[in-house]
Design a protein around this motif. Sequence first.
Motif, PDB file in Angstrom:
ATOM      1  N   HIS A   1      16.449  14.551 -13.997  1.00 13.77           N
ATOM      2  CA  HIS A   1      16.446  15.447 -13.186  1.00 13.77           C
ATOM      3  C   HIS A   1      17.416  16.586 -12.995  1.00 13.77           C
ATOM      4  CE1 HIS A   1      15.212  16.949  -9.018  1.00 13.77           C
ATOM      5  NE2 HIS A   1      13.996  16.636  -9.427  1.00 13.77           N
ATOM      6  N   PRO A   2      16.808  17.650 -12.766  1.00 19.02           N
ATOM      7  CA  PRO A   2      18.418  18.863 -12.046  1.00 19.02           C
ATOM      8  C   PRO A   2      19.246  18.156 -11.383  1.00 19.02           C
ATOM      9  CG  PRO A   2      16.467  19.646 -12.205  1.00 19.02           C
ATOM     10  CD  PRO A   2      15.340  18.385 -12.621  1.00 19.02           C
ATOM     11  N   ILE A   3      18.968  17.411 -10.012  1.00 18.06           N
ATOM     12  CA  ILE A   3      20.146  17.128  -9.412  1.00 18.06           C
ATOM     13  C   ILE A   3      20.838  16.355  -9.715  1.00 18.06           C
ATOM     14  CG2 ILE A   3      20.036  15.702  -6.971  1.00 18.06           C
ATOM     15  CD1 ILE A   3      17.621  16.709  -6.685  1.00 18.06           C
ATOM     16  N   GLN A   4      20.735  15.192 -10.708  1.00 25.47           N
ATOM     17  CA  GLN A   4      21.081  14.546 -11.593  1.00 25.47           C
ATOM     18  C   GLN A   4      22.461  14.794 -12.495  1.00 25.47           C
ATOM     19  OE1 GLN A   4      17.872  12.315 -13.510  1.00 25.47           O
ATOM     20  NE2 GLN A   4      18.709  10.337 -12.055  1.00 25.47           N
ATOM     21  N   GLN A   5      21.924  16.109 -13.270  1.00 28.20           N
ATOM     22  CA  GLN A   5      22.868  16.866 -14.390  1.00 28.20           C
ATOM     23  C   GLN A   5      23.672  17.919 -13.805  1.00 28.20           C
ATOM     24  OE1 GLN A   5      22.380  16.729 -17.440  1.00 28.20           O
ATOM     25  NE2 GLN A   5      24.008  18.396 -17.727  1.00 28.20           N
ATOM     26  N   LYS A   6      23.406  17.995 -11.968  1.00 28.68           N
ATOM     27  CA  LYS A   6      24.358  18.696 -11.699  1.00 28.68           C
ATOM     28  C   LYS A   6      25.452  17.735 -10.654  1.00 28.68           C
ATOM     29  CE  LYS A   6      22.915  22.881 -12.364  1.00 28.68           C
ATOM     30  NZ  LYS A   6      23.425  24.207 -13.006  1.00 28.68           N
ATOM     31  N   PHE A   7      25.138  16.729 -10.474  1.00 27.84           N
ATOM     32  CA  PHE A   7      26.200  16.057  -9.821  1.00 27.84           C
ATOM     33  C   PHE A   7      27.005  15.617 -11.371  1.00 27.84           C
ATOM     34  CE2 PHE A   7      25.581  13.791  -5.890  1.00 27.84           C
ATOM     35  CZ  PHE A   7      24.343  14.033  -5.358  1.00 27.84           C
ATOM     36  N   LEU A   8      26.338  15.294 -12.740  1.00 23.47           N
ATOM     37  CA  LEU A   8      27.657  15.624 -13.415  1.00 23.47           C
ATOM     38  C   LEU A   8      28.028  17.080 -13.858  1.00 23.47           C
ATOM     39  CD1 LEU A   8      24.889  13.724 -16.200  1.00 23.47           C
ATOM     40  CD2 LEU A   8      26.985  13.293 -14.689  1.00 23.47           C
ATOM     41  N   GLU A   9      27.439  17.668 -13.899  1.00 25.63           N
ATOM     42  CA  GLU A   9      28.456  19.058 -14.451  1.00 25.63           C
ATOM     43  C   GLU A   9      29.423  19.026 -13.049  1.00 25.63           C
ATOM     44  OE1 GLU A   9      25.506  22.051 -14.720  1.00 25.63           O
ATOM     45  OE2 GLU A   9      24.848  20.555 -16.327  1.00 25.63           O
ATOM     46  N   HIS A  10      29.131  19.057 -11.589  1.00 26.33           N
ATOM     47  CA  HIS A  10      30.009  19.603 -10.646  1.00 26.33           C
ATOM     48  C   HIS A  10      31.503  18.402 -10.129  1.00 26.33           C
ATOM     49  CE1 HIS A  10      28.419  23.021  -8.837  1.00 26.33           C
ATOM     50  NE2 HIS A  10      27.523  22.278  -9.854  1.00 26.33           N
TER      51      HIS A  10
ATOM     52  N   GLY B   1       0.535  -0.814  -0.253  1.00 19.85           N
ATOM     53  CA  GLY B   1      -0.137  -0.126   0.253  1.00 19.85           C
ATOM     54  C   GLY B   1       1.105   1.476  -0.124  1.00 19.85           C
ATOM     55  N   GLU B   2       2.143   1.331  -0.190  1.00 22.66           N
ATOM     56  CA  GLU B   2       2.975   2.591  -0.049  1.00 22.66           C
ATOM     57  C   GLU B   2       3.710   2.976  -1.149  1.00 22.66           C
ATOM     58  OE1 GLU B   2       4.501   4.287   2.603  1.00 22.66           O
ATOM     59  OE2 GLU B   2       3.914   2.769   4.149  1.00 22.66           O
ATOM     60  N   LYS B   3       3.928   4.486  -1.143  1.00 23.27           N
ATOM     61  CA  LYS B   3       4.399   4.366  -2.744  1.00 23.27           C
ATOM     62  C   LYS B   3       5.503   4.576  -2.791  1.00 23.27           C
ATOM     63  CE  LYS B   3       0.704   7.209  -4.488  1.00 23.27           C
ATOM     64  NZ  LYS B   3      -0.057   8.406  -4.849  1.00 23.27           N
ATOM     65  N   ILE B   4       6.404   4.048  -3.895  1.00 25.41           N
ATOM     66  CA  ILE B   4       8.286   4.021  -3.665  1.00 25.41           C
ATOM     67  C   ILE B   4       8.610   4.688  -4.322  1.00 25.41           C
ATOM     68  CG2 ILE B   4      10.221   2.700  -3.342  1.00 25.41           C
ATOM     69  CD1 ILE B   4       7.713   1.587  -0.914  1.00 25.41           C
ATOM     70  N   GLU B   5      10.326   5.547  -4.430  1.00 21.41           N
ATOM     71  CA  GLU B   5      10.447   5.840  -5.915  1.00 21.41           C
ATOM     72  C   GLU B   5      11.929   5.604  -5.259  1.00 21.41           C
ATOM     73  OE1 GLU B   5       9.912  10.342  -6.575  1.00 21.41           O
ATOM     74  OE2 GLU B   5      11.019  10.401  -8.045  1.00 21.41           O
ATOM     75  N   THR B   6      12.356   5.657  -6.554  1.00 14.80           N
ATOM     76  CA  THR B   6      13.756   4.417  -6.145  1.00 14.80           C
ATOM     77  C   THR B   6      14.222   5.510  -7.252  1.00 14.80           C
ATOM     78  OG1 THR B   6      14.346   3.111  -8.228  1.00 14.80           O
ATOM     79  CG2 THR B   6      13.513   1.993  -6.426  1.00 14.80           C
ATOM     80  N   ILE B   7      15.674   5.016  -7.794  1.00  9.99           N
ATOM     81  CA  ILE B   7      16.751   6.268  -8.434  1.00  9.99           C
ATOM     82  C   ILE B   7      16.067   5.960  -9.271  1.00  9.99           C
ATOM     83  CG2 ILE B   7      18.618   3.674  -8.596  1.00  9.99           C
ATOM     84  CD1 ILE B   7      19.452   7.698  -8.409  1.00  9.99           C
ATOM     85  N   GLU B   8      15.925   4.912  -9.908  1.00  2.82           N
ATOM     86  CA  GLU B   8      15.530   5.111 -11.438  1.00  2.82           C
ATOM     87  C   GLU B   8      14.107   5.363 -11.797  1.00  2.82           C
ATOM     88  OE1 GLU B   8      15.924   2.276  -9.139  1.00  2.82           O
ATOM     89  OE2 GLU B   8      17.126   0.505 -10.257  1.00  2.82           O
ATOM     90  N   GLY B   9      13.511   5.776 -11.402  1.00  2.00           N
ATOM     91  CA  GLY B   9      12.071   7.108 -10.884  1.00  2.00           C
ATOM     92  C   GLY B   9      12.521   8.419 -10.719  1.00  2.00           C
ATOM     93  N   ILE B  10      13.868   8.836 -11.666  1.00  2.00           N
ATOM     94  CA  ILE B  10      14.042  10.440 -11.023  1.00  2.00           C
ATOM     95  C   ILE B  10      14.225  10.433 -12.468  1.00  2.00           C
ATOM     96  CG2 ILE B  10      15.978  11.763  -9.910  1.00  2.00           C
ATOM     97  CD1 ILE B  10      14.888  10.863  -7.562  1.00  2.00           C
ATOM     98  N   ALA B  11      14.819   9.837 -13.624  1.00  2.00           N
ATOM     99  CA  ALA B  11      14.827  10.809 -14.369  1.00  2.00           C
ATOM    100  C   ALA B  11      13.467  10.718 -15.346  1.00  2.00           C
ATOM    101  CB  ALA B  11      15.658   9.922 -15.271  1.00  2.00           C
TER     102      ALA B  11
END
Lengths: 164, 753, 292
Positions: free
Chosen positions: A88-97, A72-82
Amino acid sequence: MSKKTHVQTEINGEGIEFLCEPRQSLLEVLRDELHLTGAKEGCNNGNCGACTVLMGDRIVNSCIVLGVEAEGEKIETIEGIATSEGLHPIQQKFLEHAALQCGICTPGFIVSSKALLEQNPTPSEEDVRFWLAGNLCRCTGYHKIVEAVMDAAKALNTEVADNA
Amino acid sequence: MPEDKEFKVIGTRPIRHDGIDKVTGRAAYGADIHFPDMLHGKVLRSPYAHARIKSIDISKASSHPAVKCIITSDDLPLVEDTITELGETVINLKYLSDNILASDKALYKGHPVAAVAATDPYAAEEAINMIEVDYEILEPVLDVRQAMEPDAPVLHESLKTESMGKGEDQSQNVASHSQRKHGDLEAGFAAADIIVERDFSTATIHQGYIETHNATAQYNEDGELTVWCSTQGAFGVRDQLSKILKMPVSKIKVVPMEIGGGFGGKVQVYIKPIAALLAMKTRKPVKMTMTRTEVFEGTGPAPGSYIRVKLGADKTGKITAAEAHLIFEAGAYPGSAVGAGSLCIFAPYKIDNLQIDGYDVVLNKPKSSAYRAPGAPNACFASECVIDEICQKLDMDPIKFRLINGAKEGDRRCDGPIYPKIGYLETVEAAQQHGHYAESIDKTPNGKLRGRGVASGFWMNGGGRSSVTINVNADGRINLIEGSTDIGGTRASIAMQAAEVLGLSSEDIMPAVVDTDSVGYTGVTGGSRTTFATGIAAINAAENIRAQMIGVVANHWELKPSDVKFKDGTFLAQKNGEELQMTFKEVAAVAGGPLVGSVTASPGGAGNGFATHIVDLEVDSETGKVDILRYTAIQDVGRAIHPSYAEGQVEGGVAQGVGWALSEGYLYNDEGHMTNASFLDYRMPTSYDLPSIETVLVEVPNPGHPYGVRGAGEVPLVPPLAAIANAVSRAIGVRMTELPMSPDRVLEAMGSI
Amino acid sequence: MQAFEYVAAKSISEAIDLLSERGDQARILSGGTDLIVQVREKRRSLELMVDVKQIPEVNEISHSSADGLVLGASTPCYKIYNDPDIKSAYPGLIDAVSIIGGIQVQGRASVGGNLCNASPAADSTPALIVLDATCVIAGPSGTREVAAKDFCTAPGQTTMENGEFLTSIKIPTPDTNSSSFYLRFIPRNEMDIAVVGAGASVVLDESHKSFVSAHVALGAVAPTPLYAEEASNLLSGQEISDEIINQAAEAAQAIARPISDMRGTANQRKHLVGVLTRRALNGAVNRVKETK
């Protein structure tokens, strides 16, 4: 192998059903049963954050959640972020930095950081460092991770302003 | 090498090629492997630190319905008690094999004794607990100085001390004693106006990579073994498997998966031969992963050490003599990093009279392993603290002292070689000029004690064999095939060097790290060698491609190759007064077929690495807790190919150094059991324990590399221990000599408890 | 990890029935941040985990003038520190729940679980003790209440019998001119178990010059979290001064009987009790003054 339980849940926006033993952690279910291997095992006792996923409105260490508790929960994993729109901007910034070296802790950091910025869109460096203390990184010394998260906050706020 | 050369790609900060896979969770690490019919392996480990294995009864465990196979050391081929060459090192095969599965004795808590393959991991865990081992418990020895006592418990009855030099070795646990000396020590100390002599100790430390060890093995009916794993060097794994399992290297394929950190700790094999053996016996894929506790208890940590340093200087601050005794924990089998530590201890300085003795001592801890500049952090902690004390006694600025004594091109290192162009003094000058050093610190703001510490460090850096193949596609983008595991962004740093040669962008290169069947021999990602040595292989392969393309262009234009020039990714020539030009992509299309350039290189001339660090910190005088306030790390990297990842190496090294200095260390009870074998109690710094780390990259190009690259990955872990100790010592007014400087030790030093 | 069964109980009575049936082979699963790890690491064996997170009463936060704050035992830390009323009235509790594990652990771990795990180093227990909290225990023969300071009886042991479980924690509404504070000492800045923990609550007079009353409690210096009775009593009615706070700190030190382990030495802990007691009391006093 003991008796398995049927679990119905939502993962990354999709309704999912699976069978698992009560002793299987959510991390084991994600990785071994559903083959969502983005969440990583680093310590298996809640001290490194490599297995971080979102469960409802908060982040948890999936290694110390039972798979059966996902009912009955809602789970979000790394696979669901993009999304189909891109990273996602966080992913993009991890790459840029260059906020990752070996990358094993990266999924956990990104999921944690996303939860932080959803709750606190303008964190201070202190806020970021405190929030991320449950995620261990051994490669980067955290410097570039903190920079990336702060910069992602800026990018997200600009996005929000542009949309307004 | 043209110093004023304008680079197009080198020095820029493109996004790494494997980045998207790693931020989306798609990158496949060793533990992500899955086969539908795979078995799960688990290791039974010794619960005792020192015990004779009298018998092992597997009958009960064998009856477990899910168990498919159980192995003990009896299942390993018998290997000789001989020293053999293994890849780029030498090793005693018996020790190597016994560390995989103990034969006669268990030598540390966590030493593998047996292993099981079962249909699910829980069953494998149940089954190992059903194996009955009859142990004769022996007294453990856990401290190197105790292990050197004549009446200490002996680990290896057959061990003979290898000794160079005059040392009388007290115990059979001393595996080796080495000595380096030059000049006249006695005269040197006689010439000193001041002499400081102190004992130092450092704890056993773990690399702390976040990904635990893993291996999945499959054995085919034709005798071909494949092992998917996390490793710093697939060829090194292949070599070790070949020796331990007595199989020809050509029958073994090692597939390096993405690796979740190594720092030297993922060179040695542990469960890989076990997974292989279980797969050979069951003819099924067998997957194994370690728990975090298994990693702490059963894999090689960095050695704990005792070091005595005696240093003499005259009134002007010139070092007149230096002497050091280094005693390192080898762990259960010989082979600590004491040799490297001995070599690094005084390496930043020109010293005419010195003697360095190194002892490698076995004791009941896991066999020690490499950890970033192995041996150097321990050694330089001792020497750099003594230097700081001399500076205090001479009332001399520690930067000035280093400028007086620092080594430069033409000076002789303690172990003999004459330095080529090095950048040590440049790091010291950069420290002196840095705003951090210029700004003074308030020593006692609101009851807290503050101090500043400075220290330098050295690491040799390595070269060795690397292979690269470049394939040019018809669309002009290239595949770069390499054997170097990418732990911290080396796909980018290697690809960028090839891009620079070919006038392409980093994005035009598609680097791939492949298995041992698919590329030529390549040494480990370790020794700070990868961007240097694999980089040279990539440059050579790119030059080979460039030459082939000039041939293609010459043919196309009906000219001689020598008539064709190459500049910024464009091929140029003059023919009949006409300017001809073709881009790289056009030539690739004209070539009509693939152009392939394959190169293996084994460059020397790695170029030594030096660093100087400055730290400000605050000590809570009531609790003894240390907080790092500001940290500046200055390092000569020769040439930063991708500055972000070079900085990343430095920042990561500093963070590990902070842990080593303040909070990390194996804790043991009297029985030799580690009491903090988890990430809860083995306290690695979190983001909340560190300030921003400022990195200054000094570039004194290495003459041994076409673009000037020096290794960058290891030396940043060398100075932090002493820099922090010097700052704490100056803050509290008491010289700290024991690591970690945990709050209780600081309180004790201050006389508060 | 051993095999076990799992039931998500829907009511307090269902949970009691299951617990009564299985005796010590059943355990309540709340946040699981201790329990799951203990079972995995073979420090505890059991046959059944009874998940109580679907029982409404065990998961609610309510405020009333009669009972004060009633905290469902399974309420996770993050819900506590995101509650603005708790934040303003019980800052010492917020201090504690904000430092239990990392943010991920705080998404699951509960104050009830912290109490029931009965670690001597539990962060929230000293904070609850100084707030005069009461534990509400449901069992086969009805409901009973036990003061938080009497809840833990030994490491890993509580006053609860087989069949009983902790459903909620009641914390009285604080007096005016009062506040609370909790802090711990750890070698890192986060993610460690307390080497020593100290909680304090104070009620000051109108002028904020004197203590009307005070409570001090300690963690990680005895087999259970300790209420420092003498230290607390000697502050009553006294003018606030470094001297009286030092006396309280010494009284707290006198009852500490710490051990040496991998987290700290006995000497260090004894010393830290004094330091942290002073800091906790000063922290609580300053909070009253700041909210003037």
